[in-house]
Design a protein around this motif. Structure first.
Motif, mmCIF file in Angstrom:
data_model
loop_
_atom_site.group_PDB
_atom_site.id
_atom_site.type_symbol
_atom_site.label_atom_id
_atom_site.label_comp_id
_atom_site.label_asym_id
_atom_site.label_seq_id
_atom_site.Cartn_x
_atom_site.Cartn_y
_atom_site.Cartn_z
ATOM 1 N N LYS A 113 30.053 2.150 35.135
ATOM 2 C CA LYS A 113 28.826 2.314 35.904
ATOM 3 C C LYS A 113 29.091 1.887 37.333
ATOM 4 O O LYS A 113 29.509 0.772 37.586
ATOM 5 N N ARG A 170 29.263 14.662 47.953
ATOM 6 C CA ARG A 170 29.302 14.811 46.505
ATOM 7 C C ARG A 170 28.930 16.240 46.098
ATOM 8 O O ARG A 170 29.579 16.852 45.272
ATOM 9 N N SER A 175 23.733 7.025 52.686
ATOM 10 C CA SER A 175 23.775 7.550 51.329
ATOM 11 C C SER A 175 23.586 9.064 51.327
ATOM 12 O O SER A 175 24.108 9.765 50.478
ATOM 13 N N LEU A 176 22.841 9.560 52.313
ATOM 14 C CA LEU A 176 22.638 11.006 52.412
ATOM 15 C C LEU A 176 23.967 11.703 52.701
ATOM 16 O O LEU A 176 24.291 12.728 52.115
ATOM 17 N N THR A 227 19.134 3.560 31.927
ATOM 18 C CA THR A 227 19.938 4.186 32.962
ATOM 19 C C THR A 227 21.157 4.803 32.287
ATOM 20 O O THR A 227 21.482 4.443 31.163
ATOM 21 N N GLY A 228 21.767 5.751 32.938
ATOM 22 C CA GLY A 228 22.894 6.438 32.313
ATOM 23 C C GLY A 228 24.213 5.905 32.824
ATOM 24 O O GLY A 228 24.279 5.304 33.889
ATOM 25 N N PRO A 229 25.305 6.129 32.076
ATOM 26 C CA PRO A 229 26.614 5.709 32.577
ATOM 27 C C PRO A 229 27.110 6.669 33.653
ATOM 28 O O PRO A 229 26.676 7.819 33.692
ATOM 29 N N THR A 230 27.970 6.174 34.535
ATOM 30 C CA THR A 230 28.564 7.058 35.538
ATOM 31 C C THR A 230 29.637 7.924 34.894
ATOM 32 O O THR A 230 29.745 9.104 35.186
ATOM 33 N N VAL A 250 19.326 2.760 50.775
ATOM 34 C CA VAL A 250 19.298 4.217 50.797
ATOM 35 C C VAL A 250 18.918 4.640 52.213
ATOM 36 O O VAL A 250 17.922 4.185 52.751
ATOM 37 N N GLY A 251 19.725 5.463 52.806
ATOM 38 C CA GLY A 251 19.435 5.874 54.177
ATOM 39 C C GLY A 251 20.362 7.004 54.558
ATOM 40 O O GLY A 251 20.811 7.747 53.687
ATOM 41 N N TYR A 276 27.662 1.379 41.191
ATOM 42 C CA TYR A 276 26.479 1.230 42.019
ATOM 43 C C TYR A 276 26.872 1.323 43.480
ATOM 44 O O TYR A 276 27.973 0.941 43.858
ATOM 45 N N ASP A 286 25.892 11.794 49.611
ATOM 46 C CA ASP A 286 25.352 12.779 48.682
ATOM 47 C C ASP A 286 25.805 14.184 49.045
ATOM 48 O O ASP A 286 26.156 14.981 48.185
#
Lengths: 299, 410
Positions: free
Chosen positions: B12, B30, B23-24, B97-100, B19-20, B14, B27
């Motif tokens: 997992k 990604r 992080s955008l 929550t889910g695992p990565t 967030v700003g 983190y 994303d």
């Protein structure tokens, strides 16, 4: 090259495999987008009703008037609309008594707006409980749609009282008949569109909340693009072309047709709204299921 | 024994910070990689989770390649220090929550008690909340009805069952909530530190209930607690977490003694996961006697030496070593600074200086006025024993941390 298995190994593989692979639940980082998890939702139907009850009962504990409070905002809203749109702007109500016209408009708009806004806050407002226990997250926005429906029921009862009074005492004769069957259809379409759009917004805004800002004032504009305070038939034909794109027009007009006999809609326009609803719902559920997985980490 | 939970390579990740726009940007990167069909670029970065070391990385692995299996009927105790990844693991087990990466497979119904009274509404009565809470955990109405009396009885709240739970005492609240969960008849029950709240009688009752569901009914319990007494009484097997990884799995007694031995204050600090990205790393610090042997007990008239081994990845960087001595109450005794950093450095603290008591050190590698490159906090514990100083008779009195250098005159 295939490894050669001895007879014993082969036997073990065939015996153990089916037992070992028989998992009830497999949690993985990714899952199929098309899996809507509706079966799981069905298993939790008791929770849905209990949650509706919780929201409803919880809201009125320690109030004396209880749900009667639902009458206040529509009454004052209606009076304001009569004053501003009826008296000052002098908009046509298509021959319907002003109080009834605006009251019905407010009730139906509040219903749509309630479905939308409570669904769009599904993740953010339930973050606390979502962080502690797993259940299908869709239960929460569904429960809020049902409580919005109850609220609408209360608000519409006020409308009905005035409606009957006007018919009996003031000799108002609306052209109503089998058209009343449009009421559930209209509510169904509005609820579906509001819910679908709401959960889309809810899923998209878990990480970046910018959209929330846009949606707030977008809803206000949308109300004016929907025949709530005016009649659709009184709209300029050039403008109508654009208004017709709004999927809310047909169900709202169908509702008005049902209670006042003045709606302006067709089977095609209802079908158009229905398509919108299906697309929004499917997209919404897919996005929602995708967002629910890791939303606790980013909310 | 059949396996009911199987965790395979669960990790997992983190993101640190807010967030700003940062992080955008990540994303977008990604998404771009996803569109090109490549693997998530951020899975290869990120540091192992140790809060005591300052980190410049944006991503951190709260769990890294966790593998374990739980058999039917086991009571598995998960122990570990704060930040070892216990809660993250529980969150994944309970599906909040889910695992990565990795996968988790389970058999049967799972109930988690991460925090008791989830979904309780203060305004609703105990009765209404039992139904609501049960439904949240996946029970049908009919099922709860059948268990209702048993739950009320277990919680001991008959008298208050129609009173809003906001009027309950915190003990009653917890008992009611635990009662619902315990009667859920899950195949796997996940419990996190709930016992801390109730009184002794309730704790006994809760432990007994957990034991009976496991032994009598063959259910599996996963229990996370810092209370080693409860863990050792209740659990049959243990899993020790350390820095987001599974450090040991086995019989509970072995695991507890392993955990305790990890916790013994040692006169040596060793950085077991040195990050390659730092130019200078404090690799090892040891407390030595004058004969060069590592020791933790010193007489007050003995010198204490601190030996630093520093890994130099970038020899051009200008930095110094800053060392601070702390007493048992974590008060700072004194600090000193070197002029430069070398791979082997020895700091000698004179005899007849520190008074009796426990001591530890902070050590930093600083780039003066720029940043701290590496930090070691509260490590290298050692004892000073007073073997007959002038202050020895005041042994219980807090007379300071150092022997003063002074003289009287009359």
């Amino acid at each position: 090259m295939q490894p050669v298995l001895t007879e014993k190994e082969e036997k073990r593989n065939t015996v153990i495999e089916p037992e070992e692979e028989n998992w009830d639940l497999v949690i993985e980082p990714k899952h199929s987008l098309l899996d809507l998890k509706l079966k799981e939702l069905w298993k939790y139907q008791d929770l849905l009703w209990l949650w509706v009850r919780r929201e409803y009962v919880g809201a009125y504990k320690q109030t004396i008037m209880g749900p009667l409070w639902h009458f206040f905002s529509p009454i004052f809203g209606t009076l304001t609309y009569i004053l501003i749109f009826g008296k000052i702007a002098d908009l046509s109500t298509g021959g319907v008594p002003m109080f009834l016209f605006y009251n019905a408009g407010i009730a139906i708009w509040n219903f749509f707006n309630g479905c939308f806004s409570s669904s769009s806050g599904a993740f953010l407002s339930n973050a606390g409980i979502f962080g502690k226990v797993y259940f299908p997250r869709l239960i929460m926005p569904m429960a809020s749609v049902i409580s919005t429906l109850i609220k609408f029921g209360i608000q519409i009862s006020l409308f009905l009282v005035v409606y009957l009074y006007v018919i009996l005492a003031q000799d108002y004769r609306p052209d109503v008949g089998l058209g009343l069957f449009y009421v559930p259809l209209s509510l169904f379409l509005l609820a579906g569109i509001g819910f679908g759009f709401g959960i889309i917004v809810s899923s998209v805004t878990t990480k970046y909340r910018d959209l929330n800002m846009l949606v707030g004032f977008g809803m206000q504009l949308l109300m004016y693009a929907t025949p709530i305070i005016y009649t659709y038939s009184s709209v300029d034909p050039d403008l109508k072309k654009y208004l017709a794109l709004n999927p809310l027009v047909a169900p709202v007009e169908a509702f008005k047709h049902a209670v006042f006999g003045i709606g302006d809609f067709s089977a095609y326009s209802l079908l158009y709204s229905f398509c919108w609803m299906v697309v929004l719902l499917l997209l919404g559920i897919v996005l929602f299921n995708k967002a629910e997985k890791n939303f606790m980490d980013i909310v | 024994m059949s396996v009911v939970i199987k965790a395979e390579n669960i990790s997992k990740q983190y993101r640190l910070g807010e967030v700003g726009t940062g992080s955008l940007k990540d994303d977008f990167k990604r998404w771009r990689y996803q569109l090109m069909g490549k693997e998530d670029p951020f899975l290869t970065v990120g540091e192992e989770n140790d809060r005591t070391i300052k980190s410049n990385a944006d991503y951190v692995w709260a769990l890294r390649n966790v593998n374990f299996e739980v058999n039917k009927g086991d009571i598995l105790g998960i122990i570990g220090k704060n930040g070892a990844g216990k809660s993250t693991l529980l969150k994944i087990l309970s599906r909040t929550t889910g695992p990565t990466t990795g996968s988790l497979k389970m058999k049967g119904r799972i109930a988690s008690l991460l925090e008791v009274g989830t979904g309780f509404h203060g305004e609703l009565s105990g009765r209404e909340n039992i139904f609501l809470n049960g439904a949240i955990m996946g029970m049908g109405k009919a099922e709860i009805k059948k268990k209702f009396d048993e739950i009320v009885d277990f919680a001991g709240v008959e008298k208050y069952i129609d009173t809003p739970v906001k009027r309950y005492s915190s003990g009653m609240y917890v008992r009611l909530a635990f009662g619902v969960a315990a009667h859920l008849e899950p195949d796997i029950m996940i419990v996190d530190e709930v016992l801390a709240v109730g009184d002794a009688e309730f704790q006994k009752k809760a432990l007994g209930k957990m034991q009976s569901v496991s032994k009598g009914e063959g259910r599996t319990v996963i229990f996370v607690s810092h209370d080693l007494n409860a863990v050792s009484q209740l659990c049959t097997r243990g899993l020790l977490m350390k820095h987001g990884q599974v450090s040991h799995v086995g019989q509970i007694s072995e695991i507890i003694s392993q955990y305790l031995s990890d916790d013994v204050k040692k006169p040596v600090y060793i950085n077991s996961f040195p990050s390659a990205s730092k130019p200078l790393i404090i690799q090892k610090v040891a407390v030595l006697k004058s004969n060069g042997k590592i020791a933790s007990d010193f007489f007050h008239d003995e010198p204490v030496s601190l030996k630093f081994e520093i890994k130099i990845n970038d020899p051009h960087i200008k930095a110094n070593l800053f060392v601070m001595i702390l007493d048992g109450k974590k008060r700072r005794v004194f600090a000193c600074e070197s002029e430069s950093v070398h791979s082997n450095m020895l700091l000698k603290i004179d005899s007849n200086f520190l008074v009796r008591g426990n001591y530890s050190i902070h050590a930093f590698i600083n780039q003066p006025k720029i940043k701290q490159i590496d930090v070691v906090e509260d490590e290298c514990h050692f004892n000073i024993i007073d073997s007959g100083s002038i202050m020895a008779k005041h042994y219980e009195y807090d007379y300071g941390v150092v022997f003063g250098k002074y003289s009287w005159s009359v």
